[in-house]
Design an enzyme around this catalytic site. Structure first.
Site, PDB file in Angstrom:
ATOM      1  N   HIS A  12      86.522  35.992  47.323  1.00  0.00           N
ATOM      2  CA  HIS A  12      85.452  36.284  48.280  1.00  0.00           C
ATOM      3  C   HIS A  12      85.950  37.110  49.466  1.00  0.00           C
ATOM      4  CE1 HIS A  12      86.340  32.116  50.350  1.00  0.00           C
ATOM      5  NE2 HIS A  12      87.137  33.050  50.810  1.00  0.00           N
ATOM      6  N   HIS A  59      85.294  31.097  57.682  1.00  0.00           N
ATOM      7  CA  HIS A  59      86.510  31.646  58.283  1.00  0.00           C
ATOM      8  C   HIS A  59      86.343  31.892  59.777  1.00  0.00           C
ATOM      9  CE1 HIS A  59      86.222  32.641  53.996  1.00  0.00           C
ATOM     10  NE2 HIS A  59      87.533  32.688  53.936  1.00  0.00           N
ATOM     11  N   HIS A 193      97.683  33.507  48.248  1.00  0.00           N
ATOM     12  CA  HIS A 193      97.849  34.487  49.326  1.00  0.00           C
ATOM     13  C   HIS A 193      98.317  33.803  50.596  1.00  0.00           C
ATOM     14  CE1 HIS A 193      93.616  33.234  49.969  1.00  0.00           C
ATOM     15  NE2 HIS A 193      93.462  33.980  51.039  1.00  0.00           N
TER      16      HIS A 193
HETATM   17 FE   LIG Z   1      88.730  32.966  52.186  1.00  0.00          FE
END
Ligand SMILES: [Fe+3]
Ligand SMILES: [Fe+3]
Lengths: 279, 121, 279, 121
Positions: A12, A59, A193
């Site tokens: 995403h 986020h 990541h």
């Molecule tokens: Fe994310």
């Protein structure tokens, strides 16, 4: 009874939305990534699900540190997107679905989950990028969306085992809903990541592929990891695997993988995609 | 087996409770960068805007110097710092380079070195 | 190890705060109610707890329906009170305690609770009235307070059994904290009352006294009730018993009741008070 | 055994999910009555303030008529309606009387009739 027809996992990251806005899908950088999606779009178009339950993380648009849910369930008739501060275009409002949302809320509370229940929240790229990917040109407004937000930003974060159990409880709630809706579940984010620190840029493609294998055949194996394990093996943001695990928990039937794609690096991540049928 | 038994992972700043306490003002400031008003107010007078949110001297200095690693050490969350990076016109590869002492191109090459599944990349 | 020395149950209705502001403690209406508190204040003064964990509910100041937690845990260094709209005076800021708060957060998440974790929230009369009652003249600022908020306003609400288990998890978290702090826990609100509908004004003093008995000797018995049971037996707002149950869950030792008071009606409620020692 | 199996309790309006959906605008309006600005804006033009929050005609009429029972039926939460009652200068006994068709004194007498433990009351 409402039925969960299948699950989709997808990255995403904002870069995807920006690439789509700029029409870069067929450039060298993006071609292999976007090549994964047409079969999934076709499946969605054939199946015509009524409702999508989307596991995402916020986020920093809506769920600020002042009052940050571990799990948040959307029960609103509509969700707005908004400026996130670094240039991704906002997308038109997402249609909600209050009846199944409240039913899920009741069942979660009945079964000793403690979600924050939301009648008005903004949704960020964690939810909007997957919708844009599945329905290019923002053609998602016929679809009713139930956002389910999992804390992946501040420790303590819910454990992989808890996220999987949370998904199972949602899957059972959907199956006990008196309706004949077809429901699809999205697990978004990941895979390996790390954005922060001197270790930024770490990717573990072997681990990502192992996760995708296990997600199909043995999701319980993935629930043995702690979040600290995920950080060590997959980087600080690999905890977004928790959204994939919650999605997988919803699939209570026999699960068959019909599509998979994996490309790394996409931006700073290993970008995985799977289409899982719930039989 | 408690989650408070921390694994130390080099080069990784775990944003946990004590860090979140330390960084609250800093992250609250960066949270305002979601809006154009917040971004403009910061750009108009960076130091004054830091003071408005009660940043510590170390946090303020790191903001003014664009020192991402120091901001992490001072309790910044990468998700809120990303909004600060947005103001600076930096993307996540630029930020990766700044943190690892690489140029953006070197950082991208490091990412590529771990890659898989790109036939045309 | 930090130690929970005891628990206090008390009403938290705004009328109490207003009566104190107006100096009405020794009037006919209030005398018997306030007569219960001096021994509890003396006990607090003798024991000098370092930290109070206060279970309360938010009646519409901070936890609006847009994003409403089932359980919320305060982890802030300070909490402000504010105007609630109907005339109770605001009180000076309440001192927080971040270290034990984060430890509790870690332990709750580790043990499969899903609280919303709050670094900046306003607290309402549910928390401030009990503090004012225990420390008249707002002399509570030496005490570090950890607010724990339970949804009692919108269904679905956490079940009595879940609230009790939540309290037990917090009790165990405190006992595993590396410190020598003395901790007291407050269960606030209740007891029987109903504010809304044609049934408004309902009070069940027999039930209230039974609850207070059981809270000492057999709290498990109270966890057998559903929230719907509590509404039927004790009125729509009797669900505030959940805060008492969470408090009781924290007391893991042998529990001895050393003080009790009960007066009804106080405003629209049955007003109970207990001092429980955790041995 | 699911929490969605509702017990009907006469004279009781369970504020559950569907009611909360129905009453969202109404409760949002009343939430603003926490602040003096919200209260003053309402008092300055009640109907316009209702419209600003998208109240339904039934909700708006019930607000203008101070009809508490109708407000509950239209999705009002008693905790937010209490803030509306505050504007009207009504306390919880007054609101109890309005809902039960009693005067405030009658309502207080009803409360007292269920009392216990008051020696001086
Ligand atoms: Fe994310
Ligand atoms: Fe209350």
């Amino acid at each position: 009874m409402a039925k969960i027809i299948g699950g989709i996992t997808t990255s995403h990251i904002p870069a995807i939305g920006i690439a789509m806005d700029r029409g870069l899908e067929d450039t060298d950088y993006w071609r292999d990534f976007f090549a994964g999606y047409p079969p999934v779009r076709e499946w969605l178009n054939e199946q015509q699900p009524d409702i999508a339950i989307v596991f995402y993380n916020d986020h920093g648009l809506e769920m600020f540190l002042d009052k940050k849910p571990t799990f948040a369930l959307g029960c609103a008739p509509q969700y707005e997107n908004a400026d996130e501060g670094w240039g991704i275009a906002t997308i038109p409002p997402v249609t909600g679905e209050t009846e199944l949302s409240w039913h899920i809320a009741n069942e979660l509370i009945e079964h000793d989950f403690d979600p924050t229940i939301c009648q008005d929240i903004k949704v960020d790229h964690g939810l909007t990028v997957p919708l844009s990917l599945m329905y290019p040109g923002h053609k998602y407004q016929h679809l009713k969306v139930i956002p389910v937000c999992i804390n992946c930003e501040r420790h303590p974060m819910p454990k992989p085992s808890r996220c999987y159990a949370f998904g199972q409880a949602i899957g059972r709630a959907v199956e006990s809903f008196a309706g004949d809706q077809k429901v699809v579940v999205f697990g978004t984010g990941g895979l390996s990541h790390q954005l922060d620190g001197e270790r930024a840029g770490f990717i573990n493609a072997d681990f990502d592929n192992e996760c995708m294998d296990k997600l199909v055949s043995d999701p319980q194996a993935l629930t043995k990891y702690s979040n600290d394990d995920l950080i060590e093996i997959g980087g600080a943001q690999a905890v977004e695997l928790n959204m994939w695990l919650a999605m997988r928990g919803c699939l209570l039937g026999k699960v068959r993988e019909v599509r998979r794609n994996y490309v790394a690096p996409i931006s700073n991540t290993g970008a995985g995609m799977q289409l899982l049928i719930n039989e | 087996m408690s989650s408070s038994d921390k694994k130390e992972i080099p080069g990784t700043y775990k944003f946990d409770g004590p860090m979140a306490t330390k960084g609250y003002g800093l992250n609250k400031m960066c949270f305002t960068f979601n809006s154009a008003e917040g971004r403009e107010a910061f750009k108009a007078d960076e130091a004054a805007y830091c003071d408005k949110f009660g940043l510590t001297p170390a946090q303020k200095e790191a903001v003014l110097k664009r020192d991402i690693i120091s901001l992490l050490r001072e309790g910044g969350s990468i998700y809120y710092l990303a909004k600060f990076a947005g103001i600076l016109g930096l993307n996540v590869q630029d930020v990766g380079g700044l943190q690892t002492g690489m140029t953006t191109e070197e950082f991208k090459a490091y990412l590529d070195s771990q890659g898989r599944g790109k036939h045309n990349g």
